[in-house]
Every structure is written in C-alpha cells, then in structure tokens.
Write an enzyme that holds these catalytic residues in place. Structure first.
Site, short mmCIF file in Angstrom:
data_model
loop_
_atom_site.label_atom_id
_atom_site.label_comp_id
_atom_site.label_asym_id
_atom_site.label_seq_id
_atom_site.Cartn_x
_atom_site.Cartn_y
_atom_site.Cartn_z
N LEU A 34 6.03 16.91 -26.11
CA LEU A 34 7.23 16.08 -26.17
C LEU A 34 7.68 16.10 -27.62
O LEU A 34 6.87 15.93 -28.53
CB LEU A 34 6.93 14.63 -25.75
CG LEU A 34 7.17 14.22 -24.30
CD1 LEU A 34 6.80 12.76 -24.12
CD2 LEU A 34 8.60 14.45 -23.86
N ASP A 35 8.97 16.30 -27.84
CA ASP A 35 9.49 16.33 -29.21
C ASP A 35 9.13 15.04 -29.95
O ASP A 35 8.97 13.98 -29.35
CB ASP A 35 11.02 16.46 -29.21
CG ASP A 35 11.48 17.77 -28.61
OD1 ASP A 35 10.71 18.75 -28.67
OD2 ASP A 35 12.60 17.81 -28.08
N LYS A 36 9.07 15.13 -31.27
CA LYS A 36 8.81 13.96 -32.11
C LYS A 36 9.85 12.88 -31.84
O LYS A 36 9.53 11.68 -31.84
CB LYS A 36 8.85 14.37 -33.58
CG LYS A 36 8.68 13.22 -34.55
CD LYS A 36 8.79 13.69 -35.99
CE LYS A 36 8.71 12.53 -36.97
NZ LYS A 36 8.85 12.96 -38.38
#
Length: 239
Positions: free
Chosen positions: A100-102
């Site tokens: 999951l992206d930051k």
C-alpha cells in the site's frame, strides 16, 4: 521432497519468486554446497540463507493490519519515516502480501507463510482487493464507466483489467481490483483527469477491514483464516 524455492517459502523466508532470486545470487546453500534452482530438498537437509540455517515453521501466522498514512511498506529503508516492520513490531518475522502506498491507508495482510503470499500475489489468480477512494472532482457516470471498462496507462503501456466500480458519494467511489499494478488506482484516476485525495483498502480476498482501528492489527484464526486459505487454493494448509 520439496523444490528448494518452495521449501524456503514454507520456512517463511520469502515468496517462491524471491527465493529463486536468492538461489540465483548464490546466497542459498544445501549441505554446504550452492543451491541450484529446481533442486529437491527435505527436512533432513541443511539449508542456509546467507549462512543462517532455515527450518520449516512450527506455526503459521497471518495478521490483518490497518496501515495508517505515513507508514512505508518496506522492511528496511533509511529514508522512510516509519516502516511497516517498525510499526507492527510483531515478535515473528512477517512479510506483507501486496503493498500500500505511503499516502494510502487500510488493510494489508502480513504473514510468515511464503506460499500464501505467492498465491495471493499471483496476478492470474485474480484475487479481489476492494478500495474506497476520494477524488478532487465530482464523480460522473462517464468517469465510473471508463474506470470499470479499463484504463490505458501510458507510462506502463498497459490497459487495466475491467473491474467493478460504484459511486458512493459526490467525490467518493468504491472499486474492486483483481490485479496490482504500481499505484494503479492513482494512475487510472490521473489518466481521466482526477486526482486521488484519499485511498483506503477495505478488503483483501475475504478479509475485511471493518472494526480494526488505524495502526492496530489482529491475528486471523478459525473459519476466517480457513476461508482465506481455501480461496487461495491451499485448503488444509493453514494449521
């Protein structure tokens, strides 16, 4: 007897694909000799990775974690404000199944079962991942239609798979993906002139985020865990 890459996955070292890389890099030894891709091993063999002995796991762990914005999905990164390993602080080494992206939050599964990770991340298995997304412009029927039909991503030279998309608010929609291209939803929206303001993953296969507080995790057990293994084609392998 088990293929070496599968054995490493069952020991919780990494996925089979990553195990192949370790073997090719000469970092795996079997009974004092360099491991070879495709070779067969058994529990009585002495298998080491970077000189450390590895053994099959006594018990498998699968966690559902509600990743907050700001946590980076990586094990080590000196530039990361906080890595997922630092955030979870689980006593057993776990690997995340899908990033999951930051800047995104929500559900991510962590486990020491490399085979489960392999099954979940294999694109052709088309396991579902569900998201709720807020964008910067009012959502139209045309936007929802284009998203569901598949969007050509110029930078990846690839058209996304058709998917289920539903508007749930003036600026918010729900989307179910069966693939995991890099920053896929953000790229899809940008290609259609929208910018993602917030992105939350609420489901992975049969596991749902509901009720799990931000930054918290829970261990999957019983029927829920059995169903996950069944849906990933691994019935009876979770105990």
């Amino acid at each position: 007897m088990t293929r070496l890459n599968k054995y490493l996955a069952e020991c919780g070292v990494c996925s089979r694909r990553e195990a192949d890389k370790l073997i090719d890099q000469g970092r795996v030894e079997v009974n004092g000799h360099k491991g070879v891709s495709g070779m067969q091993v058994c529990e009585s063999d002495c298998v080491t990775v970077n000189g450390s002995l590895v053994k099959p796991l006594a018990s498998k762990v699968v966690l559902a974690y509600n990743k907050p914005v700001g946590v980076t999905c990586t094990e080590k990164d000196k530039h990361a404000e906080k890595t997922i390993v630092e955030a979870v602080k689980y006593p057993v080494r776990l690997t995340y199944a899908g990033r999951l992206d930051k800047d995104s939050d929500g559900l991510i599964l962590l486990t020491n079962d490399g085979e489960l990770i392999q099954r979940m991340m294999r694109g052709e298995n088309r396991h579902e991942k569900e998201y709720v997304v807020k964008v910067d412009r009012e959502i139209t029927d045309a936007f929802l239609g284009k998203m569901s039909q598949g969007v050509y991503l110029k930078e990846l030279n690839q058209t996304t798979r058709s998917c289920a998309v539903e508007g749930v608010g003036k600026y918010t929609f729900r989307i179910i993906l069966t693939q995991g291209l890099n920053r896929q939803i953000r790229r899809m929206c940008e290609s259609l002139g929208y910018k993602v303001k917030a992105l939350t993953r609420i489901r992975v296969v049969n596991i749902e985020l509901a009720g799990l507080k931000s930054g918290a995790y829970r261990e999957l057990k019983g029927e829920e865990l059995a169903a996950l293994y069944h849906l990933c084609g691994m019935s009876g392998k979770y105990q």
